[in-house]
Design an enzyme around this catalytic site. Structure first.
Site, short mmCIF file in Angstrom:
data_model
loop_
_atom_site.label_atom_id
_atom_site.label_comp_id
_atom_site.label_asym_id
_atom_site.label_seq_id
_atom_site.Cartn_x
_atom_site.Cartn_y
_atom_site.Cartn_z
N ASN A 160 0.88 -1.17 0.00
CA ASN A 160 0.00 0.00 0.00
C ASN A 160 0.92 1.22 0.00
O ASN A 160 1.48 1.57 1.03
CB ASN A 160 -0.89 -0.03 1.25
N TRP A 161 1.05 1.83 -1.18
CA TRP A 161 1.95 2.98 -1.28
C TRP A 161 1.41 4.21 -0.56
O TRP A 161 2.15 5.18 -0.37
CB TRP A 161 2.16 3.35 -2.76
N LYS A 162 0.13 4.21 -0.23
CA LYS A 162 -0.51 5.42 0.31
C LYS A 162 -0.26 6.59 -0.66
O LYS A 162 -0.16 6.36 -1.86
CB LYS A 162 -0.01 5.72 1.72
N GLU A 208 -7.08 5.34 7.76
CA GLU A 208 -6.80 6.73 7.40
C GLU A 208 -7.99 7.36 6.70
O GLU A 208 -8.22 8.57 6.79
CB GLU A 208 -5.52 6.78 6.54
N GLY A 247 2.46 -1.14 4.36
CA GLY A 247 2.52 0.28 4.01
C GLY A 247 3.95 0.73 3.79
O GLY A 247 4.54 0.51 2.73
N GLY A 248 4.54 1.34 4.81
CA GLY A 248 5.87 1.96 4.72
C GLY A 248 6.91 1.07 4.05
O GLY A 248 7.64 1.52 3.16
N SER A 257 2.94 -1.91 10.44
CA SER A 257 4.38 -2.00 10.71
C SER A 257 4.99 -3.35 10.37
O SER A 257 5.89 -3.83 11.06
CB SER A 257 4.68 -1.62 12.17
N GLU A 313 -6.02 -4.33 10.72
CA GLU A 313 -4.96 -3.34 10.87
C GLU A 313 -5.19 -2.54 12.14
O GLU A 313 -5.93 -1.54 12.12
CB GLU A 313 -4.96 -2.38 9.68
N GLY A 332 2.09 2.52 10.74
CA GLY A 332 3.09 3.57 10.57
C GLY A 332 3.80 3.95 11.86
O GLY A 332 4.50 4.97 11.91
N HIS A 356 -9.80 1.82 4.87
CA HIS A 356 -8.52 1.98 5.59
C HIS A 356 -8.75 2.97 6.74
O HIS A 356 -9.51 3.93 6.60
CB HIS A 356 -7.44 2.50 4.62
P1 PGA Z 1 2.42 0.46 7.70
O1 PGA Z 1 0.97 0.70 7.05
O2 PGA Z 1 2.94 -0.85 7.15
O3 PGA Z 1 3.23 1.63 7.26
O4 PGA Z 1 2.24 0.41 9.18
C1 PGA Z 1 0.08 -0.36 6.83
C2 PGA Z 1 -1.17 0.19 6.21
O5 PGA Z 1 -1.59 1.29 6.58
O6 PGA Z 1 -1.78 -0.45 5.32
#
Ligand code: PGA
Length: 249
Positions: free
Chosen positions: A9-11, A99, A234-235, A213, A168, A174, A97
């Protein structure tokens, strides 16, 4: 047997130039071979779907988006429909998500409707659920996730079998504070038992990914858990080499 699925997930990250380098490293890396029976995908910002569709046409890495409209078409300025995502080669879409729940006030019902729109177009929704730190610290984690899953079951019913759920925990996203494998497994188990109350067949087929994470160092232990069917990354997915290591974990 449920396949192991790793989804990046590049966000809101990337550029035409940096994407190109990432895509060529990952495509080459996947060509060198991965453990059998796995699936891989990357969910990118809308403007880069076309670039990624072209770069990934001959690759096992499938393409996904990070959101979809709850409407089919019409006067919804700024929204992107499931039909458009399909045109651009998306096989997956992340919905709900945290976010988006947080910054865009998406409700459980809206998330369930988005998932239904994706399924109508043959796109697999990756439906995110998870509790905040406060909810966990006050002993409400299971109840909160239960409520989120209930809304999905109510709306999708048997179609849930074609969806993925991503657990999640918001406190792990993050933050570098990954849920330990036993804690993640406990929630994944609770979700699967909840699905089984509705339909045992659905419960045994639905993939439940963990997100929050994930790094090359913790992926192996998480993916070894019986109810963890892969990860939403994500990251660490922004670094092509780290992403490949997680795909291999
Ligand atoms: P993260 O994000 O791996 O950076 O914690 C995961 C996500 O939000 O899908």
């Amino acid at each position: 047997m449920r396949p192991l699925i790793v989804v990046g997930n590049w966000k809101m990250n990337g550029s035409l130039t940096t994407n190109q380098a990432w895509l060529s490293t990952v495509v080459t890396g996947l060509q060198k071979g991965m453990p059998a029976g796995r699936r891989f995908a990357v969910c990118v910002p809308f403007p880069y779907l076309s670039q990624c569709m072209n770069a990934l046409s001959a690759s096992p890495l499938l393409l996904g988006a990070q959101d979809v409209s709850a409407h089919v078409s019409g006067a919804y300025t700024g929204e992107v429909s499931a039909n458009m995502l399909r045109d651009l080669g998306a096989s997956y879409v992340i919905v709900g998500h945290s976010e988006r729940r947080m910054h865009h006030f998406e409700t459980n019902d809206a998330v369930a409707l988005k998932a239904a729109c994706a399924l109508d177009e043959g796109i697999i929704p990756i439906i995110c659920v998870g509790e905040t730190a406060d909810e966990r610290n006050s002993g409400r984690a299971v109840d909160v996730v239960r409520g989120q899953v209930n809304a999905i079951v109510g709306q999708l019913q048997d179609r849930l079998v074609d969806s993925l759920i991503a657990y999640e925990p918001v406190w792990a996203i993050g933050t570098g504070k990954v849920a330990s494998a036993p804690i993640a497994q406990e929630m994944h188990r609770a979700i699967r038992l909840q699905l089984a109350e509705f339909d045992e067949e659905v419960a045994s087929h639905v993939g439940i990914l963990y997100g929050g994470s994930i790094k090359p160092e913790n992926a192996t232990e998480l993916f070894a858990m019986p109810d963890i069917d892969g990860g939403l990354v994500g990251g660490a997915s922004l670094d092509a080499k780290e992403f490949l290591e997680i795909c291999r974990a």
